[in-house]
Design a protein around this motif. Structure first.
Motif, mmCIF file in Angstrom:
data_model
loop_
_atom_site.group_PDB
_atom_site.id
_atom_site.type_symbol
_atom_site.label_atom_id
_atom_site.label_comp_id
_atom_site.label_asym_id
_atom_site.label_seq_id
_atom_site.Cartn_x
_atom_site.Cartn_y
_atom_site.Cartn_z
ATOM 1 N N ALA A 1 0.843 -1.225 0.083
ATOM 2 C CA ALA A 1 -0.022 0.038 -0.007
ATOM 3 C C ALA A 1 0.915 1.241 0.083
ATOM 4 O O ALA A 1 0.603 2.298 -0.730
ATOM 5 C CB ALA A 1 -0.996 0.073 1.265
ATOM 6 N N THR A 2 1.937 1.107 0.678
ATOM 7 C CA THR A 2 2.981 2.399 0.970
ATOM 8 C C THR A 2 3.689 2.569 -0.529
ATOM 9 O O THR A 2 3.804 3.691 -1.088
ATOM 10 C CB THR A 2 3.867 2.229 1.717
ATOM 11 N N ALA A 3 3.974 1.582 -1.107
ATOM 12 C CA ALA A 3 4.678 1.728 -2.329
ATOM 13 C C ALA A 3 3.688 2.150 -3.398
ATOM 14 O O ALA A 3 4.030 3.043 -4.320
ATOM 15 C CB ALA A 3 5.206 0.226 -2.852
ATOM 16 N N THR A 4 2.521 1.537 -3.433
ATOM 17 C CA THR A 4 1.323 2.120 -4.568
ATOM 18 C C THR A 4 1.279 3.603 -4.267
ATOM 19 O O THR A 4 1.038 4.307 -5.112
ATOM 20 C CB THR A 4 0.222 1.240 -4.233
ATOM 21 N N LYS A 5 1.222 4.099 -3.011
ATOM 22 C CA LYS A 5 0.944 5.411 -2.656
ATOM 23 C C LYS A 5 1.952 6.417 -3.364
ATOM 24 O O LYS A 5 1.787 7.351 -3.912
ATOM 25 C CB LYS A 5 0.555 5.532 -1.224
ATOM 26 N N VAL A 6 3.426 5.901 -3.133
ATOM 27 C CA VAL A 6 4.208 6.482 -3.570
ATOM 28 C C VAL A 6 4.257 6.744 -5.316
ATOM 29 O O VAL A 6 4.172 8.060 -5.803
ATOM 30 C CB VAL A 6 5.620 5.663 -3.501
ATOM 31 N N LEU A 7 3.941 5.604 -5.908
ATOM 32 C CA LEU A 7 3.821 5.856 -7.361
ATOM 33 C C LEU A 7 2.564 6.427 -7.811
ATOM 34 O O LEU A 7 2.700 7.448 -8.408
ATOM 35 C CB LEU A 7 3.874 4.508 -7.969
ATOM 36 N N ASN A 8 1.424 6.823 -7.146
ATOM 37 C CA ASN A 8 0.387 7.220 -7.270
ATOM 38 C C ASN A 8 0.770 9.008 -7.110
ATOM 39 O O ASN A 8 0.224 9.912 -8.002
ATOM 40 C CB ASN A 8 -0.710 7.083 -6.436
ATOM 41 N N ARG A 9 1.316 9.343 -6.080
ATOM 42 C CA ARG A 9 1.871 10.508 -5.823
ATOM 43 C C ARG A 9 2.639 11.350 -6.990
ATOM 44 O O ARG A 9 2.566 12.523 -7.446
ATOM 45 C CB ARG A 9 2.396 10.688 -4.307
ATOM 46 N N LEU A 10 3.648 10.427 -7.408
ATOM 47 C CA LEU A 10 4.519 10.985 -8.496
ATOM 48 C C LEU A 10 3.627 11.190 -9.720
ATOM 49 O O LEU A 10 3.938 11.979 -10.335
ATOM 50 C CB LEU A 10 5.746 9.836 -8.670
ATOM 51 N N ARG A 11 2.738 9.949 -9.940
ATOM 52 C CA ARG A 11 1.945 10.178 -11.122
ATOM 53 C C ARG A 11 1.015 11.352 -11.058
ATOM 54 O O ARG A 11 0.761 12.206 -12.165
ATOM 55 C CB ARG A 11 1.064 8.859 -11.538
ATOM 56 N N GLU A 12 0.508 11.746 -9.863
ATOM 57 C CA GLU A 12 -0.392 12.959 -9.460
ATOM 58 C C GLU A 12 0.218 14.269 -9.869
ATOM 59 O O GLU A 12 -0.219 15.280 -10.473
ATOM 60 C CB GLU A 12 -1.001 13.027 -8.055
ATOM 61 N N ASP A 13 1.720 14.186 -9.632
ATOM 62 C CA ASP A 13 2.585 15.288 -9.539
ATOM 63 C C ASP A 13 3.048 15.563 -11.201
ATOM 64 O O ASP A 13 3.711 16.520 -11.324
ATOM 65 C CB ASP A 13 3.611 15.185 -8.807
ATOM 66 N N GLY A 14 2.825 14.610 -12.121
ATOM 67 C CA GLY A 14 2.992 14.626 -13.439
ATOM 68 C C GLY A 14 4.584 14.396 -13.688
ATOM 69 O O GLY A 14 5.060 14.727 -14.745
ATOM 70 N N LEU A 15 5.165 13.663 -12.712
ATOM 71 C CA LEU A 15 6.580 13.100 -12.828
ATOM 72 C C LEU A 15 7.029 11.768 -13.413
ATOM 73 O O LEU A 15 7.703 11.807 -14.218
ATOM 74 C CB LEU A 15 7.242 13.200 -11.439
ATOM 75 N N VAL A 16 5.955 11.087 -13.244
ATOM 76 C CA VAL A 16 5.758 9.659 -14.085
ATOM 77 C C VAL A 16 4.870 9.483 -14.717
ATOM 78 O O VAL A 16 3.585 10.035 -14.530
ATOM 79 C CB VAL A 16 6.156 8.669 -13.174
ATOM 80 N N ARG A 17 4.440 8.217 -15.519
ATOM 81 C CA ARG A 17 3.466 7.783 -16.208
ATOM 82 C C ARG A 17 3.595 6.399 -16.426
ATOM 83 O O ARG A 17 4.651 5.898 -16.646
ATOM 84 C CB ARG A 17 3.154 8.956 -17.334
ATOM 85 N N ALA A 18 2.433 5.894 -16.616
ATOM 86 C CA ALA A 18 2.357 4.325 -16.739
ATOM 87 C C ALA A 18 2.438 4.313 -18.371
ATOM 88 O O ALA A 18 1.727 4.995 -18.956
ATOM 89 C CB ALA A 18 1.198 3.763 -16.376
ATOM 90 N N VAL A 19 3.205 3.339 -18.804
ATOM 91 C CA VAL A 19 3.474 2.922 -20.126
ATOM 92 C C VAL A 19 3.178 1.259 -20.364
ATOM 93 O O VAL A 19 3.823 0.528 -19.725
ATOM 94 C CB VAL A 19 4.890 3.100 -20.779
ATOM 95 N N PRO A 20 1.944 0.983 -21.131
ATOM 96 C CA PRO A 20 1.695 -0.380 -21.367
ATOM 97 C C PRO A 20 2.643 -1.095 -21.975
ATOM 98 O O PRO A 20 3.452 -0.945 -22.860
ATOM 99 C CB PRO A 20 0.312 -0.497 -22.230
#
Length: 342
Positions: free
Chosen positions: A44-63
């Motif tokens: 849950a903590t790891a998922t929260k980290v990636l969600n925050r980075l994605r929300e901030d526009g720093l990362v994005r998911a690529v299929p």
């Protein structure tokens, strides 16, 4: 000693790697499993980290690839897998060729905007976004778009969204200062503070939902309101604890009611109707059926048969503020007569 929750510390470290170029645009960032292994945290903590980075526009998911660092200034980076790197690079080159001078001009505008970037400009833009679109629309990426700069450039001035919200809160309180001259008595003093807070919340509907009375943030211009309210109660016979509790409880009442400003703004945006228009559209027959049993709803039945009553936020604020101040007055009177509980 490191401060913050585990997710905040990990987010800050990955943000540092991205903004310093250690993780370049298009590079894969640690997966949730890798974060769990490297930092010893739960899924849950790891998922929260990636969600925050994605929300901030720093990362994005690529299929087929995973989570990668988002494109930097100019948008030239294209996330690629090992097998498709050459094809993706060719597409990027082709896109650059078709944009030509227009693309170069856009990049120059972006760099110029970043040179003029500063904390005050970022905070002002963020307040504008929240005022117009609500707090749910606010993100570092959205603010960067508003300013016409790359998302990562904001982090040179503001470390993240939490700090941005703190700065926004302090800014809007600072724009509406308390009167220089203090009120003549405790009741007028408390009323003055509460009415100013109510006006600020009405001007900025998103603000009330960011306030916390159990985990307050360090916003000096907001803290001045509590300071003024406590100062109004000095010398009236209350203990220090009672002074602090009265000031904070009054602020919590005002803020709690003001939360509905944002909810109403969102409801009006979704429905296209004001609160009065929405009430007018209610089916009277459905309403009558709901309250048709006077034995079950005797009070509602009596109200429905009487004159119209005002249940607007303004009316509730006026009634609640007066009763809160009456209560403080009763405590002061009891202290003066020596009959209050110790």
């Amino acid at each position: 000693m490191e401060s913050g929750t585990p997710s905040e510390r990990i987010t800050a470290e990955l943000r540092r790697r991205i903004t310093t170029g250690e993780l370049k645009p298009g590079a894969r960032v640690p997966s949730t499993r890798r974060i769990m292994q490297e930092w010893g945290v739960a899924m849950a903590t790891a998922t929260k980290v990636l969600n925050r980075l994605r929300e901030d526009g720093l990362v994005r998911a690529v299929p087929g690839v995973g989570t990668v660092v988002a494109a930097g200034p100019g948008g030239s980076a294209v996330p690629t897998s090992a097998a498709g790197g050459a094809v993706a690079a060719g597409r990027a080159a082709g896109a650059a060729g078709t944009t030509g001078a227009a693309g170069a001009a856009g990049a120059r505008r972006g760099r110029g905007g970043e040179r003029e970037l500063g904390r005050e400009r970022i905070v002002a833009a963020a307040v504008g976004v929240a005022d117009r679109e609500g707090l749910a629309a606010l993100s570092m990426r959205r603010v960067a778009t508003e300013l016409g700069v790359a998302t990562m450039s904001l982090y040179r001035h503001v470390p993240g969204k939490d700090e941005l919200l703190r700065l926004m809160m302090d800014r809007v309180f600072g724009e509406h200062p308390l009167p220089a001259e203090r009120a003549s008595d405790w009741r007028a003093g408390l009323e003055e503070v509460s009415r100013l807070q109510w006006r600020i919340y009405r001007l900025h509907p998103w603000l009330a939902s960011t306030m916390s009375f159990t985990r307050p943030v360090l916003a000096p211009d907001a803290a001045l309101h509590t300071e003024r309210a406590m100062g109004a109660l000095v010398g009236v016979g209350l203990t220090g604890e009672e002074v602090a509790q009265a000031a904070v409880t009054l602020a919590a009442f005002t803020c709690g009611l003001a939360v509905h400003f944002e909810r109403e703004a969102q409801a009006e945006q979704d429905s296209g109707m004001s609160a009065d228009e929405w009430m007018d559209r209610l089916d009277d027959e459905d309403h009558d059926r709901l309250m048709a049993d006077p034995e079950r709803f005797p009070m509602f039945d009596a109200l429905n048969r009487g004159p119209e009553i005002d249940m607007s936020l303004e009316a509730l604020f006026e009634f609640g503020l007066a009763r809160m101040l009456d209560g403080v007055g009763a405590l002061i009177a009891a202290r003066g007569s020596g009959t209050a509980d110790g």
